[in-house]
Enzyme design. Structure first.
Site, PDB file in Angstrom:
ATOM      1  N   SER A  48      71.956  47.073  90.528  1.00  0.00           N
ATOM      2  CA  SER A  48      71.954  46.722  89.106  1.00  0.00           C
ATOM      3  C   SER A  48      71.329  47.815  88.239  1.00  0.00           C
ATOM      4  CB  SER A  48      71.250  45.388  88.886  1.00  0.00           C
ATOM      5  OG  SER A  48      69.944  45.414  89.398  1.00  0.00           O
ATOM      6  N   CYS A  78      76.463  39.129  92.543  1.00  0.00           N
ATOM      7  CA  CYS A  78      75.227  39.758  93.016  1.00  0.00           C
ATOM      8  C   CYS A  78      74.585  40.640  91.929  1.00  0.00           C
ATOM      9  CB  CYS A  78      75.495  40.516  94.305  1.00  0.00           C
ATOM     10  SG  CYS A  78      74.003  40.725  95.277  1.00  0.00           S
ATOM     11  N   HIS A 171      78.767  37.516  97.765  1.00  0.00           N
ATOM     12  CA  HIS A 171      79.901  38.442  97.650  1.00  0.00           C
ATOM     13  C   HIS A 171      81.206  37.825  98.156  1.00  0.00           C
ATOM     14  CE1 HIS A 171      77.730  42.295  96.900  1.00  0.00           C
ATOM     15  NE2 HIS A 171      76.720  41.613  97.395  1.00  0.00           N
ATOM     16  N   GLU A 173      84.170  38.855  97.684  1.00  0.00           N
ATOM     17  CA  GLU A 173      85.180  39.892  97.976  1.00  0.00           C
ATOM     18  C   GLU A 173      85.079  40.381  99.413  1.00  0.00           C
ATOM     19  OE1 GLU A 173      82.479  40.183  96.392  1.00  0.00           O
ATOM     20  OE2 GLU A 173      81.498  42.067  96.889  1.00  0.00           O
TER      21      GLU A 173
HETATM   22  N1  GLN Z   1      69.554  44.023  95.099  1.00  0.00           N
HETATM   23  C1  GLN Z   1      70.576  44.608  94.296  1.00  0.00           C
HETATM   24  C2  GLN Z   1      70.069  44.824  92.867  1.00  0.00           C
HETATM   25  O1  GLN Z   1      69.008  44.442  92.558  1.00  0.00           O
HETATM   26  C3  GLN Z   1      71.808  43.740  94.292  1.00  0.00           C
HETATM   27  C4  GLN Z   1      72.414  43.690  95.675  1.00  0.00           C
HETATM   28  C5  GLN Z   1      73.880  43.476  95.689  1.00  0.00           C
HETATM   29  O2  GLN Z   1      74.553  43.504  94.663  1.00  0.00           O
HETATM   30  N2  GLN Z   1      74.391  43.259  96.867  1.00  0.00           N
HETATM   31  O3  GLN Z   1      70.749  45.376  92.061  1.00  0.00           O
END
Ligand code: GLN
Length: 194
Positions: A48, A78, A171, A173
């Site tokens: 992110s 996510c 996820h 996908e």
């Molecule tokens: N932990 C990741 C984050 O904070 C997200 C993990 C993921 O998208 N699989 O951005």
């Protein structure tokens, strides 16, 4: 119907491959011009912080936020959920699009080695459970009363929706099950964005 996958970073290809299986016109979106062409957007999983940095660097942050506020259907998975959230409790300094009234903890289910799979009941998708893959997933720790819970795991919501905005901490996908993408396509079809 044109579906974009936010193409800054993350598992972009996996979403595109899933959408291809559903015979949708789908492409990577990383410019203002591409944003103008879409009827719906998927924000993939990934990191992110990286996506946030690139959204700001390219000047797409405000434009995307505006489009979602005007009704663009969006599905965040996510890291995508983290970007859509109102508040990141574990990283209070981290900015977000502040679209969905949820507060999350990044990596709230543990580190990479603690990734796991679970069979979720998602009533909207019928009786067959959905195999969900969680990888450093965000944990929803708080949410507003307008948020619709589509699925929960271990007592916490893991898939939520509010109007044109949907998010899951796992996820879809990666599981080969197309039903959540199909659900999103139905949302796009029913939306009056364009
Ligand atoms: N932990 C990741 C984050 O904070 C997200 C993990 C993921 O998208 N699989 O951005």
């Amino acid at each position: 119907m044109k579906i974009g996958v936010l193409g800054m970073q993350g598992d972009i290809e996996e979403h595109l491959a899933t959408l291809e299986k559903l015979n949708v016109d789908a492409f990577r979106v990383k410019s203002s011009k591409a944003l103008d062409m879409i009827d719906g957007l998927i924000i993939p999983g990934g990191e992110s912080t990286t996506m946030l940095r690139l959204l700001k660097l390219t000047g797409l942050f405000e434009k995307l936020k505006n489009m979602i506020q005007k009704g663009l259907p969006v599905y965040g998975t996510c890291a995508g959920m983290i970007l859509l959230s109102k508040k990141i409790v574990s990283h209070a300094e981290q900015d977000s699009l502040n679209i969905l009234d949820i507060s999350v903890n990044r990596n709230g289910y543990g580190r990479q080695v603690e990734s796991f799979e679970a069979d979720l009941s998602i009533p909207l998708l019928g009786n067959k459970p959905f195999r969900a893959i969680f990888i450093r997933a965000p944990l929803i720790v708080k949410m507003g009363k307008d948020i619709e819970i589509l699925a929960s795991y271990d007592g916490s919501p893991v898939m939520v929706r509010n109007g044109n905005v949907m998010a899951s901490s796992f996820h879809p996908e990666l599981s080969g099950d197309l039903r959540i993408h199909e659900l999103f396509l139905r949302m796009v079809k029913n939306a009056s964005y364009r």
